[in-house]
Design an enzyme around this catalytic site. Structure first.
Site, PDB file in Angstrom:
ATOM      1  N   LYS A   1      26.588 -21.106 -40.405  1.00 51.00           N
ATOM      2  CA  LYS A   1      26.062 -19.744 -40.186  1.00 51.00           C
ATOM      3  C   LYS A   1      26.558 -18.812 -41.292  1.00 51.00           C
ATOM      4  CE  LYS A   1      23.841 -18.386 -37.286  1.00 51.00           C
ATOM      5  NZ  LYS A   1      22.361 -18.345 -37.083  1.00 51.00           N
TER       6      LYS A   1
ATOM      7  N   THR B   1      26.411 -14.824 -35.990  1.00 48.42           N
ATOM      8  CA  THR B   1      27.485 -14.853 -34.995  1.00 48.42           C
ATOM      9  C   THR B   1      28.773 -14.235 -35.533  1.00 48.42           C
ATOM     10  OG1 THR B   1      29.002 -16.415 -33.947  1.00 48.42           O
ATOM     11  CG2 THR B   1      27.844 -17.235 -35.827  1.00 48.42           C
ATOM     12  N   ASP B   2      29.626 -13.788 -34.625  1.00 42.78           N
ATOM     13  CA  ASP B   2      30.943 -13.276 -35.051  1.00 42.78           C
ATOM     14  C   ASP B   2      31.876 -14.416 -35.460  1.00 42.78           C
ATOM     15  OD1 ASP B   2      31.424 -14.352 -32.519  1.00 42.78           O
ATOM     16  OD2 ASP B   2      32.538 -12.618 -31.770  1.00 42.78           O
ATOM     17  N   GLU B   3      31.453 -15.667 -35.174  1.00 40.64           N
ATOM     18  CA  GLU B   3      32.336 -16.801 -35.492  1.00 40.64           C
ATOM     19  C   GLU B   3      32.528 -16.971 -36.998  1.00 40.64           C
ATOM     20  OE1 GLU B   3      31.876 -20.335 -33.173  1.00 40.64           O
ATOM     21  OE2 GLU B   3      30.940 -19.248 -31.523  1.00 40.64           O
TER      22      GLU B   3
ATOM     23  N   TYR C   1      29.687 -25.454 -37.328  1.00 43.89           N
ATOM     24  CA  TYR C   1      28.685 -24.465 -36.898  1.00 43.89           C
ATOM     25  C   TYR C   1      28.900 -23.128 -37.602  1.00 43.89           C
ATOM     26  CZ  TYR C   1      26.732 -20.687 -34.053  1.00 43.89           C
ATOM     27  OH  TYR C   1      26.091 -19.537 -33.638  1.00 43.89           O
TER      28      TYR C   1
HETATM   29  P1  NAD Z   1      19.759 -21.988 -28.813  1.00 40.83           P
HETATM   30  O1  NAD Z   1      20.380 -23.269 -29.256  1.00 40.83           O
HETATM   31  O2  NAD Z   1      19.632 -21.692 -27.368  1.00 40.83           O
HETATM   32  O3  NAD Z   1      18.307 -21.853 -29.446  1.00 40.83           O
HETATM   33  C1  NAD Z   1      18.007 -22.211 -30.767  1.00 40.83           C
HETATM   34  C2  NAD Z   1      16.512 -22.432 -30.876  1.00 40.83           C
HETATM   35  O4  NAD Z   1      16.207 -22.772 -32.243  1.00 40.83           O
HETATM   36  C3  NAD Z   1      15.982 -23.546 -29.990  1.00 40.83           C
HETATM   37  O5  NAD Z   1      14.841 -23.113 -29.298  1.00 40.83           O
HETATM   38  C4  NAD Z   1      15.641 -24.657 -30.984  1.00 40.83           C
HETATM   39  O6  NAD Z   1      14.559 -25.481 -30.571  1.00 40.83           O
HETATM   40  C5  NAD Z   1      15.282 -23.859 -32.227  1.00 40.83           C
HETATM   41  N1  NAD Z   1      15.442 -24.654 -33.456  1.00 40.83           N
HETATM   42  C6  NAD Z   1      16.513 -25.422 -33.795  1.00 40.83           C
HETATM   43  N2  NAD Z   1      16.277 -26.015 -34.980  1.00 40.83           N
HETATM   44  C7  NAD Z   1      15.062 -25.597 -35.399  1.00 40.83           C
HETATM   45  C8  NAD Z   1      14.283 -25.856 -36.562  1.00 40.83           C
HETATM   46  N3  NAD Z   1      14.720 -26.661 -37.533  1.00 40.83           N
HETATM   47  N4  NAD Z   1      13.067 -25.247 -36.660  1.00 40.83           N
HETATM   48  C9  NAD Z   1      12.614 -24.423 -35.673  1.00 40.83           C
HETATM   49  N5  NAD Z   1      13.307 -24.159 -34.552  1.00 40.83           N
HETATM   50  C10 NAD Z   1      14.519 -24.737 -34.423  1.00 40.83           C
HETATM   51  O7  NAD Z   1      20.604 -20.857 -29.562  1.00 40.83           O
HETATM   52  P2  NAD Z   1      20.935 -19.364 -29.101  1.00 40.83           P
HETATM   53  O8  NAD Z   1      22.214 -19.364 -28.370  1.00 40.83           O
HETATM   54  O9  NAD Z   1      19.739 -18.766 -28.495  1.00 40.83           O
HETATM   55  O10 NAD Z   1      21.213 -18.706 -30.534  1.00 40.83           O
HETATM   56  C11 NAD Z   1      20.156 -18.096 -31.271  1.00 40.83           C
HETATM   57  C12 NAD Z   1      20.726 -17.525 -32.554  1.00 40.83           C
HETATM   58  O11 NAD Z   1      21.720 -16.565 -32.259  1.00 40.83           O
HETATM   59  C13 NAD Z   1      21.390 -18.569 -33.450  1.00 40.83           C
HETATM   60  O12 NAD Z   1      21.077 -18.264 -34.786  1.00 40.83           O
HETATM   61  C14 NAD Z   1      22.874 -18.383 -33.183  1.00 40.83           C
HETATM   62  O13 NAD Z   1      23.633 -18.748 -34.307  1.00 40.83           O
HETATM   63  C15 NAD Z   1      22.937 -16.888 -32.922  1.00 40.83           C
HETATM   64  N6  NAD Z   1      24.031 -16.436 -32.036  1.00 40.83           N
HETATM   65  C16 NAD Z   1      24.284 -17.052 -30.842  1.00 40.83           C
HETATM   66  C17 NAD Z   1      25.293 -16.562 -30.014  1.00 40.83           C
HETATM   67  C18 NAD Z   1      25.563 -17.185 -28.653  1.00 40.83           C
HETATM   68  O14 NAD Z   1      26.489 -16.759 -27.969  1.00 40.83           O
HETATM   69  N7  NAD Z   1      24.774 -18.134 -28.188  1.00 40.83           N
HETATM   70  C19 NAD Z   1      26.051 -15.470 -30.403  1.00 40.83           C
HETATM   71  C20 NAD Z   1      25.761 -14.863 -31.621  1.00 40.83           C
HETATM   72  C21 NAD Z   1      24.749 -15.360 -32.436  1.00 40.83           C
END
Ligand code: NAD
Length: 354
Positions: free
Chosen positions: A163, A134-136, A159
């Site tokens: 990350k 993430t950009d955070e 969080y």
């Molecule tokens: P999300 O919370 O919707 O999905 C996360 C998934 O990971 C879920 O399906 C969950 O069941 C699974 N999970 C959690 N713990 C686990 C474990 N111990 N073992 C196996 N699976 C596990 O998150 P998202 O928004 O889809 O984000 C996905 C990735 O992208 C993350 O790494 C997040 O940091 C990154 N990200 C998110 C955003 C955003 O805007 N949402 C932006 C940039 C980066």
């Protein structure tokens, strides 16, 4: 056929990526997911129906299981998205964030390294591990400037700190062991199948139900919004063509204040599902999030010039599609609102648990 493991593939971004890989690219995908509250099997149903996508319910922190699974599946790539992802939940309870985001990433890197070390020739050359972040991790911007790949890390929340730690591990596994790692850092995503604890789906559903629309502080915090399918295409490209050991920033040049986002949702709903009063009347300013970063904005020039990626959606086109998707899919979100998360406030210092 190319085979790819996607961790966290039943979550929001992971499932958009899985649908893209399976339905658009014709790849075989193994989804590794613990199926936490944020996961939903329905998110990958369109991919599973093709017969080219399988779900393995497992915890990425279980290193022995991950090592066995990767050896058995022999993937060409591992795209690592599994994480605890909600800032407010990380404030209320940081433990799972450290466990999954830090220990879990360590476990995936070690399992991948064991597998990659056993490979020879072409298979070894081809293998890639994409760590999705993430950009955070870059902290907060003032009124000017953008996050570049070289911006120093300065995370604010449990969080983003977890990350940041995982990003450092991913880079270290490349520099120390030569594991073919690429890292991506993306801005805020939105779109279909977004769990309704995050701002955009929460506001859409509260507005539909005539409930207050919570805006933190004065609503002046700025985020750079990217439609999730644009992120999915970027991830597939970065995994296949990104340079090893590099970071790629992903963002759509769509800066909006939180208040602008909420107002835009109200206006879109007023057009698509008119009522006698404007939904803007439901906007309610609430106590700010502790440590709330003021502004995020991404410079995606490297991804655009090196790999030729472009966001296809503007904030206006993407938001309209998103609002329409929630209007068309109450079957997806109604059960979540009833039994998983009904929209209560999270992440205030008063409800912190260890
Ligand atoms: P999300 O919370 O919707 O999905 C996360 C998934 O990971 C879920 O399906 C969950 O069941 C699974 N999970 C959690 N713990 C686990 C474990 N111990 N073992 C196996 N699976 C596990 O998150 P998202 O928004 O889809 O984000 C996905 C990735 O992208 C993350 O790494 C997040 O940091 C990154 N990200 C998110 C955003 C955003 O805007 N949402 C932006 C940039 C980066």
């Amino acid at each position: 056929m190319e085979k790819i493991i996607v961790t966290g593939g039943a979550g929001f971004i992971g499932s958009a990526l899985v649908r893209h890989l399976v339905l658009d690219d014709g790849v075989e995908v193994i989804v590794v997911d613990k199926m936490t509250y944020a996961a939903n099997r329905a998110n990958i149903e369109p991919a599973e129906k093709t017969g080219r996508c399988r779900l393995v319910v497992a915890d990425i922190c279980d290193q022995a299981r991950m090592t066995d699974l990767i050896k058995k599946e022999a993937p060409d790539q591992i795209l690592h998205l599994a994480a605890e992802s909600h800032v407010d939940r990380s404030i209320s309870g940081p433990h799972d964030f450290i466990e999954t985001n830090v220990i879990g990433t360590y476990s995936m890197l070690e399992a991948a390294r064991t597998y990659w070390s056993s490979l020879q020739g072409d298979a070894k050359e081809r293998f890639r591990f994409l760590h999705v972040s993430t950009d955070e991790v870059y902290g907060s911007l003032g009124a000017e400037g953008l996050f570049h790949e070289t911006t120093p890390y300065d995370p604010s929340s449990p969080y983003s700190a977890s990350k940041a730690a995982s990003d450092h591990l991913a880079h270290a596994w490349h520099r120390t062991y030569g594991l073919p790692v690429v890292v991506s850092n993306c801005s805020n995503n939105y779109g279909p199948y977004h769990f309704p604890e995050k701002l955009i789906p929460l506001v859409i559903l509260n507005a539909l139900e005539g409930k207050p629309l919570p805006v933190y502080g004065a609503g002046s915090n700025v985020r750079d919004w990217l439609y999730v399918d644009d992120h999915a295409r970027a991830l597939s490209l970065i995994a296949s063509q990104g340079r090893l050991g590099e970071t790629y920033n992903v963002g759509g040049r769509n800066e909006r204040t939180n208040l602008q986002v909420v107002e835009a949702i109200c206006d879109a709903l007023d057009v698509l599902r008119p009522t006698s009063r404007s939904r803007r009347e439901l906007i309610t300013f609430v106590k700010d999030r502790p440590g709330h970063d003021q502004r995020y904005a991404i410079d995606a020039t490297k991804l655009e010039t090196e790999l030729g990626w472009r966001a296809r959606e503007t904030f206006e086109t993407g938001l309209r599609k998103t609002v329409q998707w929630y209007l068309d899919h109450p079957d997806w979100w109604q059960p979540l609102r009833k039994s998983v998360y009904s929209g209560e406030r999270l992440g205030l210092e008063t409800n912190v648990k260890a």
